[in-house]
Design a protein around this motif. Structure first.
Motif: not given
Length: 634
Positions: A373, A375, A388, A548-549, A553-555, A625-626
């Protein structure tokens, strides 16, 4: 035995490493990469040789970066001869020779920065560690070119070490806090046949862990930290090696020690060392190893912690530790041909090792987490070590040249040969030549592994010969099949310790077909790995997958797989240079239900979503990204 890899998966990576990556790393070692942390490693040798003014720069073990580069470059010369590269190696070897002291001592940090500190800090001084990597480089260059220039330099240094702290010296209780020289001395013995080098290696292993330990009086002991993580077990010095039943301490140090122990067990037929190694192997691989083959879960002290402590987002799993585990696994295969060692070797290679380098070969990961993550990582103290995005170089740059020497020597891990048997451990297209009962035997392997489990092995012989060909049956394969010249082989009659052992009179033109069907498999962790409760990881053949994001997408932690969801695997030439991707239906929370409230009574309102997973080893080669390996199940 001569093996030449022709594989569509590995050959481009190997050639890229040798033709571009090694040149890139040479520039990095000479501080010529814009945006990279300065190395100064080559300049340190110039200063030590009296050919340049300035101060030592870098880690106390900076010499080892040059050593591993020489070793990687030497491996590269075996398959890709390059006069320019060989000339560059000769040049730096000559520089190393000029930096060597008259008594044989060779270490730029203690020559330049701390001349009065020689042989005073065994806990963190890394003198013997650097010596070990230089010895390995010397052996590799000698075997690749026949030139003994660096071998002579390092033999002189090994003699100096033997006089200073060997079994016949006045200080016989010493050994390095960071193991490496032990396995290197075995290599030096093998090419020189000098028994004193083997005796010195064994001496260092035998002294380790004897109590009371001299390390407690070492000024570097504890590395300035007054906590339990830097105690004797950090150095694997808490007990004699045969009494150690759990993998403790710094992960890289540990597997380098175990590798040396395996070498000594083989050469000296020491069953007590073998028994100790078997216990340690079981402990590492059943209680302290990630599904990617990563080891060393904690960033603080880069070490093992306690059983089943395998966090995902704070995972350390240093690239060097994965490579060290692979080195140990291969040595265990020499001691006993058992597929549990080769299965782990394969797991590490296709996941936790090559994740450390980008697909273009110019960016690196030092650590390899299983959940990211970005951030969050910026602000949490316990995740400051988690990068990251891959970077062009490190101030502590042990990993980049380590990856290079692994990839450049990959052909050495494919087979083992004894007098009556050839065993294949890793599956990659290759052409291999062996001497069997005085005659040349050729094995030509064709396959699209790891994307496809169909493997053709064609035998070439000067004359029909009776011997055994053994092929590892991968532990991930549920319905393995083998045929010889079109006739199926009953595996229950030939399987032994995870290998199909085919003993017969082989003739020129015989064909063995191995069929290891690959399917998408959901993997679960031991319930005692509490981070993975209610989660599954996806595996296809030898490869572990991640979300992967960029695709989903995220979350990502909100994504949930239905236990009976249909997951399909498809090769996509347009994804990450060509890879099998896994796709399927999943669900995630309906975020329209969440507005300004942080906590509400349970709603469980979800929406359907499509997910795509890619090989973990390839993550972070597109947009940052994530990333997530362990996925929730609904």
């Amino acid at each position: 035995m001569n093996v030449r890899i022709t594989d569509k998966f590995w050959l481009p990576r190997i050639e890229q490493t040798v033709r571009q990556g090694i040149a890139y790393q040479w520039k990095a070692l000479n501080d010529e990469i814009i945006g990279a942390e300065p190395s100064h490693a080559v300049e340190n040798f110039r200063i030590a040789a009296g050919e340049s003014d300035g101060k030592f720069h870098g880690m106390v073990f900076q010499d080892s970066d040059v050593a591993k580069w020489i070793e990687a470059a030497s491996f590269g010369l075996r398959e890709f001869p390059d006069a320019g590269l060989e000339s560059a190696i000769d040049s730096v070897i000559a520089l190393i020779g000029r930096a060597q002291q008259p008594d044989g001592y060779l270490n730029t940090y203690y020559t330049v920065a701390a001349p009065d500190g020689r042989w005073t800090d065994f806990a963190f001084g890394h003198e013997l560690y650097c010596a070990g990597h230089l010895i390995e480089a010397a052996v590799a260059y000698y075997e690749a070119t026949g030139k003994a220039s660096l071998l002579d330099i390092m033999s002189k240094y090994a003699d100096h070490i033997d006089r200073a702290m060997g079994p016949n010296s006045e200080r016989t209780n010493l050994y390095c806090g960071h193991e490496e020289i032990e396995l290197a001395l075995v290599k030096l013995y093998r090419v020189t046949n000098e028994e004193r080098f083997l005796a010195l290696s064994r001496h260092f292993v035998e002294e380790r862990g004897k109590q009371p330990s001299f390390l407690r009086e070492d000024p570097g002991f504890g590395n300035g930290h007054k906590d339990r993580w830097f105690d004797l077990d950090y150095h694997q010095a808490h007990a004699p090696v045969r009494e150690q039943e759990k993998a403790e301490g710094h992960a890289v140090r540990a597997v380098y020690l175990y590798s040396a122990m395996a070498d000594l067990a083989l050469l000296t037929d020491d069953a007590t060392l073998t028994k100790a190694l078997q216990k340690l192997w079981r402990h590492v691989t059943t209680k302290r190893m990630y599904i990617t083959g990563g080891i060393g879960s904690q960033g603080h002290a880069e070490r093992f912690t306690v059983d089943y402590d395998l966090p995902n987002d704070t995972a350390y799993t240093e690239t060097c530790a994965s490579i060290g585990l692979m080195m140990w696994a291969f040595r265990m295969l020499r001691l006993e041909q058992d597929s549990r060692y080769a299965d782990v070797m394969e797991r590490v290679l296709y996941n936790g090792a090559i994740s450390g380098i980008s697909l273009d070969g110019t960016r690196y990961f030092y650590v390899n987490p299983l959940e990211v993550h970005p951030d969050v990582a910026k602000y949490r103290y316990d995740m400051q070590h988690v990068k990251t995005e891959r970077v062009p170089w490190f101030g502590c740059a042990c990993c980049p040249p380590n990856i290079a020497r692994l990839l450049a020597s990959l052909q050495d891990y494919v087979f083992n040969q004894t007098e009556s048997e050839i065993a294949m451990h890793l599956y990659a297209a290759n052409e291999a030549k062996f001497l069997v009962k005085g005659r040349t035997a050729t094995l030509r392997t064709e396959t699209d592994y790891p994307w496809n489990g169909l493997i053709h092995v064609r035998i070439g012989l000067e004359q029909a010969t009776e011997h055994t060909l053994s092929f590892r049956i991968p532990s991930w394969c549920r319905e393995p099949r083998i045929s010889v010249n079109g006739e199926d082989v009953r595996l229950d009659q030939v399987a032994e310790r995870g290998y199909a052992r085919l003993s017969r009179m082989w003739a020129d033109g015989d064909v063995v077909i191995l069929h290891w069907p690959m399917t998408v498999e959901r993997m679960e962790a031991d319930p005692r790995v509490h981070e993975n409760a209610g989660r599954v990881a996806l595996q296809f053949g030898p490869m572990i997958y991640c979300l992967e994001e960029a695709d989903n997408g995220g979350h990502l932690t909100d994504i949930r797989l239905n236990p009976d969801a249909n997951l399909t695997a498809e090769f996509r030439a347009d994804v990450l240079g060509g890879a099998v991707v896994i796709s399927g239906d999943a669900e995630r929370a309906d975020l329209t239900e969440w507005q300004d409230e942080l906590y509400v009574p349970v709603r469980r309102k979800t929406v359907r979503t499509r997910v795509q997973a890619v090989p973990y080893a390839f993550w972070n080669n597109r947009a940052p990204g994530e990333m997530l390996v362990w996925i929730r199940e609904s």
